[in-house]
Design a protein around this motif. Structure first.
Motif, PDB file in Angstrom:
ATOM      1  N   HIS A 101       0.840  -1.203   0.000  1.00 24.00           N
ATOM      2  CA  HIS A 101       0.000   0.000   0.000  1.00 24.00           C
ATOM      3  C   HIS A 101       0.873   1.251   0.000  1.00 24.00           C
ATOM      4  CE1 HIS A 101      -3.933  -1.878   1.697  1.00 24.00           C
ATOM      5  NE2 HIS A 101      -3.476  -2.494   0.632  1.00 24.00           N
ATOM      6  N   THR A 119       1.975   5.156   0.900  1.00 25.10           N
ATOM      7  CA  THR A 119       1.963   5.915   2.151  1.00 25.10           C
ATOM      8  C   THR A 119       0.750   6.819   2.247  1.00 25.10           C
ATOM      9  OG1 THR A 119       3.325   7.601   1.091  1.00 25.10           O
ATOM     10  CG2 THR A 119       4.462   5.888   2.348  1.00 25.10           C
ATOM     11  N   ALA A 154      -2.237   5.811   2.009  1.00 29.02           N
ATOM     12  CA  ALA A 154      -3.394   4.986   2.363  1.00 29.02           C
ATOM     13  C   ALA A 154      -4.296   5.736   3.327  1.00 29.02           C
ATOM     14  CB  ALA A 154      -2.915   3.684   2.997  1.00 29.02           C
ATOM     15  N   ALA A 156      -7.203   6.344   6.300  1.00 25.61           N
ATOM     16  CA  ALA A 156      -7.370   5.799   7.646  1.00 25.61           C
ATOM     17  C   ALA A 156      -8.192   4.521   7.609  1.00 25.61           C
ATOM     18  CB  ALA A 156      -8.039   6.842   8.539  1.00 25.61           C
ATOM     19  N   GLN A 166      -8.322   2.336   5.146  1.00 25.22           N
ATOM     20  CA  GLN A 166      -7.471   1.265   4.632  1.00 25.22           C
ATOM     21  C   GLN A 166      -6.502   0.767   5.702  1.00 25.22           C
ATOM     22  OE1 GLN A 166      -6.013   3.518   1.252  1.00 25.22           O
ATOM     23  NE2 GLN A 166      -7.061   2.140  -0.183  1.00 25.22           N
ATOM     24  N   LEU A 167      -5.976   1.693   6.494  1.00 24.36           N
ATOM     25  CA  LEU A 167      -5.068   1.292   7.566  1.00 24.36           C
ATOM     26  C   LEU A 167      -5.802   0.471   8.623  1.00 24.36           C
ATOM     27  CD1 LEU A 167      -2.976   4.568   8.000  1.00 24.36           C
ATOM     28  CD2 LEU A 167      -2.229   2.394   6.996  1.00 24.36           C
ATOM     29  N   LEU A 225      -6.206  -2.914   7.311  1.00 26.22           N
ATOM     30  CA  LEU A 225      -4.926  -3.612   7.403  1.00 26.22           C
ATOM     31  C   LEU A 225      -4.712  -4.164   8.806  1.00 26.22           C
ATOM     32  CD1 LEU A 225      -2.080  -4.372   6.443  1.00 26.22           C
ATOM     33  CD2 LEU A 225      -1.377  -2.016   6.928  1.00 26.22           C
ATOM     34  N   ARG A 226      -4.983  -3.338   9.811  1.00 32.52           N
ATOM     35  CA  ARG A 226      -4.823  -3.785  11.194  1.00 32.52           C
ATOM     36  C   ARG A 226      -5.742  -4.959  11.494  1.00 32.52           C
ATOM     37  NH1 ARG A 226      -4.706   1.149  15.442  1.00 32.52           N
ATOM     38  NH2 ARG A 226      -4.743  -0.685  16.807  1.00 32.52           N
ATOM     39  N   THR A 229       4.786  -5.938  14.588  1.00 30.35           N
ATOM     40  CA  THR A 229       3.396  -5.982  14.132  1.00 30.35           C
ATOM     41  C   THR A 229       2.604  -6.998  14.936  1.00 30.35           C
ATOM     42  OG1 THR A 229       3.961  -5.287  11.888  1.00 30.35           O
ATOM     43  CG2 THR A 229       1.896  -6.485  12.163  1.00 30.35           C
TER      44      THR A 229
END
Length: 396
Positions: free
Chosen positions: A7, A9, A11, A13, A15-16, A19-20, A52
């Motif tokens: 992704h 930089t 991306a 909020a 999308q993040l 991802l989480r 992570t």
């Protein structure tokens, strides 16, 4: 490679957050499957970085879904490695079958371990009143277990089109022509998955029954009339109007001289059990009735064999428990067709439909609580009651 590493930089909020959640799901999945794991082990299996994994484990702990357990004894220098376990009782799910004559209910924890199951006869026949009473049964039963109910899967009988509109239903005549899922969901305080009862039975067979690793199969339901579920290339086939598999609707079979009119709306158990017992005692009239129904059922299943050419035929329904009927059906199929797929009786007895509903609820609960990406759930058959398809643990 970690999910989403490609992704940009820029991306968003959202999308993040996705991802989480996806990485949390990966961590939760391996812990759920393995039992107890260290951060290093989780990182190795998921191919996520240790930072992570640590961050996502904290998210899962904050949500009450993962807990730290006693650390391993250190081997050599350094601190002992903390292990993490999945919290199976962070919530429970319910599977509910609203059958025509009987309602069935099962609860499992988030690892698919049965907590309780039961059934009761239908005593309320108005659709809305019956739904309200069934929802109360689910609620009070969950409260008696002392657990937090997080999702319910509900299986309903009747033909639904792809939009969820009831085309027909002998059990819920007031709902014909209406969208059923919103009606059912409104009766519960938690998220609800609504599915056709035959589709639910097929899901149970596909996930953990006779049709595991089978891509094309049929599930004839033997009760007071014959209908069937169809799976082709791994997908449920309901047809354009949702009527695919409604074998009993052929008017020419209804009128055939070979079948008595009362065989078209045959009674369910225990009346059929009485017929089987009567035949065993030498009652020729009972034997004749069993012959007629078995012939009708076999002729309808033969249509499926010729059109679908399935890998396996899985018999479900209240009447599939009677060897006297099943043997007749199989013999007639073999006599009338050049090739017949293997015919087996479901190991789940009459609970296949409600098990499928519970599996659907487990899938939905995992996505609600953790995020997308969890593997399809199974019930732990070593902890499932033997009467509904439980297996003893394999000996090592």
């Amino acid at each position: 490679m970690e999910v989403g590493m490609a992704h940009s930089t820029a991306a968003t909020a959202e999308q993040l957050l996705d991802l989480r959640r996806a990485n949390s799901a990966r961590c939760a999945e391996v812990i759920r499957a393995t039992g107890q794991m260290t951060i290093a082990q989780i990182a190795e299996v998921t191919r996520l970085s240790r930072p992570t994994v640590t961050a996502r484990l904290q998210d899962l702990q904050d949500a009450g879904l993962v807990v730290e357990i006693s650390a391993d004894a250190p081997q050599g220098a350094g601190r002992p490695a903390t292990r993490y376990a999945f919290v199976a009782d962070a919530g429970i799910v319910a599977g509910l079958e609203l059958g025509k004559h009987v309602e069935r209910l099962i609860f499992t924890d988030l690892l698919g371990r049965e907590l309780w199951h039961g059934q009761r006869p239908v005593t309320i026949h108005h659709a809305d009143d019956r739904l309200a009473d069934a929802a109360a049964w689910v609620r009070t039963s969950a409260e008696s277990l002392g657990k937090k109910l997080v999702r319910v899967g509900v299986a309903v009988p009747g033909a639904m089109d792809p939009a969820g509109i009831f085309v027909e239903s002998a059990a819920f005549t007031e709902w014909r022509g209406r969208a059923v899922p919103p009606i059912v969901r409104a009766a519960f305080p938690v998220p609800v998955d609504v599915l056709h009862d035959v589709a639910s039975a097929m899901l149970a067979e596909q996930r953990m029954g006779a049709a595991v690793d089978v891509s094309t199969f049929v599930v004839p339901i033997l009760w007071h009339r014959v209908s069937a579920g169809i799976v082709v290339s791994g997908r449920v086939h309901g047809g354009t109007t949702g009527r695919a598999g409604n074998l009993h609707q052929r008017s020419d079979l209804r009128a055939a001289d070979a079948y008595a009119a009362d065989d078209l709306e045959w009674p369910s158990d225990p009346e059929v059990s009485s017929l089987v017992a009567a035949e065993a005692a030498g009652d020729t009239a009972a034997a004749s009735s069993l012959d007629r129904f078995s012939a009708l059922a076999a002729d309808q299943i033969a249509m499926l064999q010729l059109v679908i050419d399935p890998e396996i035929i899985v018999l479900h329904g209240p009447l599939a428990i009677h060897d006297a009927l099943v043997t007749r059906v199989v013999e007639r199929l073999e006599d009338s067709l050049p090739v017949v797929a293997p015919v087996v009786v479901s190991e789940f007895g009459q609970f296949g439909t409600v098990i499928g509903a519970a599996l659907t609820a487990l899938d939905g609960a995992a996505e609600d609580l953790i995020g997308p990406g969890m593997a399809p759930h199974l019930l732990d058959r070593t902890l499932l009651s033997p009467a509904i398809g439980g297996h003893a643990p394999a000996r090592v």
